[in-house]
Design a protein around this motif. Sequence first.
Motif, PDB file in Angstrom:
ATOM      1  N   GLY A 240       3.293 -13.636  -8.350  1.00 54.02           N
ATOM      2  CA  GLY A 240       3.646 -14.720  -7.408  1.00 54.02           C
ATOM      3  C   GLY A 240       2.550 -14.988  -6.402  1.00 54.02           C
ATOM      4  N   GLY A 241       2.820 -14.656  -5.144  1.00 53.27           N
ATOM      5  CA  GLY A 241       1.813 -14.848  -4.093  1.00 53.27           C
ATOM      6  C   GLY A 241       0.822 -13.698  -3.996  1.00 53.27           C
ATOM      7  N   GLY A 242       0.909 -12.722  -4.903  1.00 51.02           N
ATOM      8  CA  GLY A 242      -0.108 -11.668  -4.953  1.00 51.02           C
ATOM      9  C   GLY A 242       0.334 -10.316  -4.440  1.00 51.02           C
ATOM     10  N   SER A 243       1.639 -10.167  -4.173  1.00 51.12           N
ATOM     11  CA  SER A 243       2.117  -8.880  -3.676  1.00 51.12           C
ATOM     12  C   SER A 243       2.983  -8.194  -4.740  1.00 51.12           C
ATOM     13  N   PRO A 244       2.686  -6.944  -5.071  1.00 51.76           N
ATOM     14  CA  PRO A 244       1.754  -6.024  -4.405  1.00 51.76           C
ATOM     15  C   PRO A 244       0.345  -5.981  -4.995  1.00 51.76           C
ATOM     16  N   GLY A 245       0.062  -6.777  -6.025  1.00 53.06           N
ATOM     17  CA  GLY A 245      -1.168  -6.573  -6.788  1.00 53.06           C
ATOM     18  C   GLY A 245      -2.463  -6.771  -6.016  1.00 53.06           C
ATOM     19  N   ILE A 246      -2.528  -7.811  -5.164  1.00 56.07           N
ATOM     20  CA  ILE A 246      -3.817  -8.086  -4.508  1.00 56.07           C
ATOM     21  C   ILE A 246      -4.172  -7.012  -3.477  1.00 56.07           C
ATOM     22  N   PRO A 247      -3.258  -6.608  -2.584  1.00 50.37           N
ATOM     23  CA  PRO A 247      -3.641  -5.532  -1.657  1.00 50.37           C
ATOM     24  C   PRO A 247      -4.010  -4.234  -2.388  1.00 50.37           C
TER      25      PRO A 247
ATOM     26  N   LEU B  76       0.809  -1.222   0.000  1.00 47.76           N
ATOM     27  CA  LEU B  76       0.000   0.000   0.000  1.00 47.76           C
ATOM     28  C   LEU B  76       0.846   1.279   0.000  1.00 47.76           C
ATOM     29  N   ARG B  77       2.153   1.138   0.204  1.00 48.72           N
ATOM     30  CA  ARG B  77       3.034   2.324   0.110  1.00 48.72           C
ATOM     31  C   ARG B  77       2.928   2.989  -1.260  1.00 48.72           C
ATOM     32  N   ALA B  78       2.501   2.204  -2.267  1.00 45.81           N
ATOM     33  CA  ALA B  78       2.450   2.772  -3.626  1.00 45.81           C
ATOM     34  C   ALA B  78       1.201   3.617  -3.858  1.00 45.81           C
TER      35      ALA B  78
ATOM     36  N   LEU C  37      -2.992  -9.460 -12.710  1.00 47.23           N
ATOM     37  CA  LEU C  37      -1.978 -10.175 -11.914  1.00 47.23           C
ATOM     38  C   LEU C  37      -1.318 -11.159 -12.880  1.00 47.23           C
ATOM     39  N   LEU C  38      -0.087 -10.850 -13.280  1.00 44.96           N
ATOM     40  CA  LEU C  38       0.597 -11.643 -14.308  1.00 44.96           C
ATOM     41  C   LEU C  38       1.663 -12.512 -13.661  1.00 44.96           C
TER      42      LEU C  38
ATOM     43  N   ARG D  53       2.185 -21.362 -13.934  1.00 42.72           N
ATOM     44  CA  ARG D  53       0.760 -21.699 -13.852  1.00 42.72           C
ATOM     45  C   ARG D  53       0.307 -21.924 -12.410  1.00 42.72           C
ATOM     46  N   ARG D  54       1.171 -22.598 -11.623  1.00 42.70           N
ATOM     47  CA  ARG D  54       0.818 -22.899 -10.228  1.00 42.70           C
ATOM     48  C   ARG D  54       0.561 -21.608  -9.442  1.00 42.70           C
ATOM     49  N   LYS D  55       1.379 -20.585  -9.713  1.00 44.68           N
ATOM     50  CA  LYS D  55       1.190 -19.291  -9.036  1.00 44.68           C
ATOM     51  C   LYS D  55      -0.133 -18.668  -9.474  1.00 44.68           C
ATOM     52  N   CYS D  56      -0.442 -18.837 -10.756  1.00 44.72           N
ATOM     53  CA  CYS D  56      -1.699 -18.253 -11.262  1.00 44.72           C
ATOM     54  C   CYS D  56      -2.914 -18.939 -10.656  1.00 44.72           C
ATOM     55  N   ASP D  57      -2.827 -20.247 -10.444  1.00 42.27           N
ATOM     56  CA  ASP D  57      -3.941 -20.962  -9.798  1.00 42.27           C
ATOM     57  C   ASP D  57      -4.174 -20.388  -8.404  1.00 42.27           C
ATOM     58  N   PHE D  58      -3.079 -20.156  -7.686  1.00 34.25           N
ATOM     59  CA  PHE D  58      -3.170 -19.570  -6.343  1.00 34.25           C
ATOM     60  C   PHE D  58      -3.788 -18.169  -6.421  1.00 34.25           C
ATOM     61  N   LEU D  59      -3.272 -17.359  -7.345  1.00 34.20           N
ATOM     62  CA  LEU D  59      -3.765 -15.974  -7.472  1.00 34.20           C
ATOM     63  C   LEU D  59      -5.260 -15.966  -7.778  1.00 34.20           C
ATOM     64  N   GLY D  60      -5.703 -16.930  -8.589  1.00 33.66           N
ATOM     65  CA  GLY D  60      -7.118 -16.981  -8.957  1.00 33.66           C
ATOM     66  C   GLY D  60      -8.026 -17.202  -7.756  1.00 33.66           C
ATOM     67  N   CYS D  61      -7.502 -17.841  -6.721  1.00 32.51           N
ATOM     68  CA  CYS D  61      -8.311 -18.102  -5.511  1.00 32.51           C
ATOM     69  C   CYS D  61      -8.484 -16.843  -4.675  1.00 32.51           C
ATOM     70  N   TRP D  62      -7.575 -15.897  -4.815  1.00 29.95           N
ATOM     71  CA  TRP D  62      -7.554 -14.741  -3.908  1.00 29.95           C
ATOM     72  C   TRP D  62      -7.794 -13.406  -4.603  1.00 29.95           C
ATOM     73  N   ALA D  63      -7.890 -13.405  -5.914  1.00 31.48           N
ATOM     74  CA  ALA D  63      -8.017 -12.129  -6.641  1.00 31.48           C
ATOM     75  C   ALA D  63      -9.361 -11.468  -6.343  1.00 31.48           C
ATOM     76  N   PRO D  64      -9.357 -10.182  -5.995  1.00 31.64           N
ATOM     77  CA  PRO D  64     -10.629  -9.475  -5.833  1.00 31.64           C
ATOM     78  C   PRO D  64     -11.334  -9.299  -7.184  1.00 31.64           C
TER      79      PRO D  64
END
Length: 164
Positions: free
Chosen positions: A26-33, A7-9, A45-46, A50-61
């Motif tokens: 990756g794990g969603g930082s900084p994009g998800i917050p 959120l500093r950005a 969120l790029l 693929r494994r990282k994208c599967d994870f991101l898909g579970c948490w993306a707003p």
Amino acid sequence: MLVDDALRALPLLERHDGPLIDVGSGGGSPGIPLAAALPDREVTLLDAERRKCDFLGCWAPPNARVVWGRAEEQPLEAWGVALAKALARPPTAAEWCLPLVRTGGAAILWLGECAELDPLAAVSEQLGGGEPEMHDGLVVLPKVAATPPGFPRRTGLAKKRPLA
Ligand SMILES: C[S@@+](CC[C@H](N)C(=O)[O-])C[C@H]1O[C@@H](n2cnc3c(N)ncnc32)[C@H](O)[C@@H]1O
């Protein structure tokens, strides 16, 4: 902690319109917050894995979409701001991010206060970018002109033969 770091950005993002892309999310930082804090802004969120994208898909707003792919293979000048944290060495991260951003936008790299700005200035100049600015450990590369012909270079070259 990770959330605060992302959120500093926020004050920097107020300066640039348009969609955001988190390159190597990756794990969603900084994009998800940032997507959660800016629900009216489209966020991509790029990630190349693929494994990282599967994870991101579970948490993306709802305002975030996940793309499985490499930075060098994405549409050019399609985003207002490209974000990257722990993506690659700074010259490589800059070369992957700046072509994705339209003129008037910026790439923002999470590098820390000790980041060397001279090599980044050399890379930025070659890619239509302006002088790097340090803001609280975040390096802003403004996009001041269109990406020159020849960029992005062939996949793998930015890492193998960095521009600086
Ligand atoms: C060290 S992780 C950092 C993840 C996250 N940004 C963070 O700070 O926790 C780097 C990520 O970049 C991705 N990556 C590396 N090269 C990439 C490229 N050319 N295009 C897209 N993603 C890439 C990797 O798959 C990995 O998930």
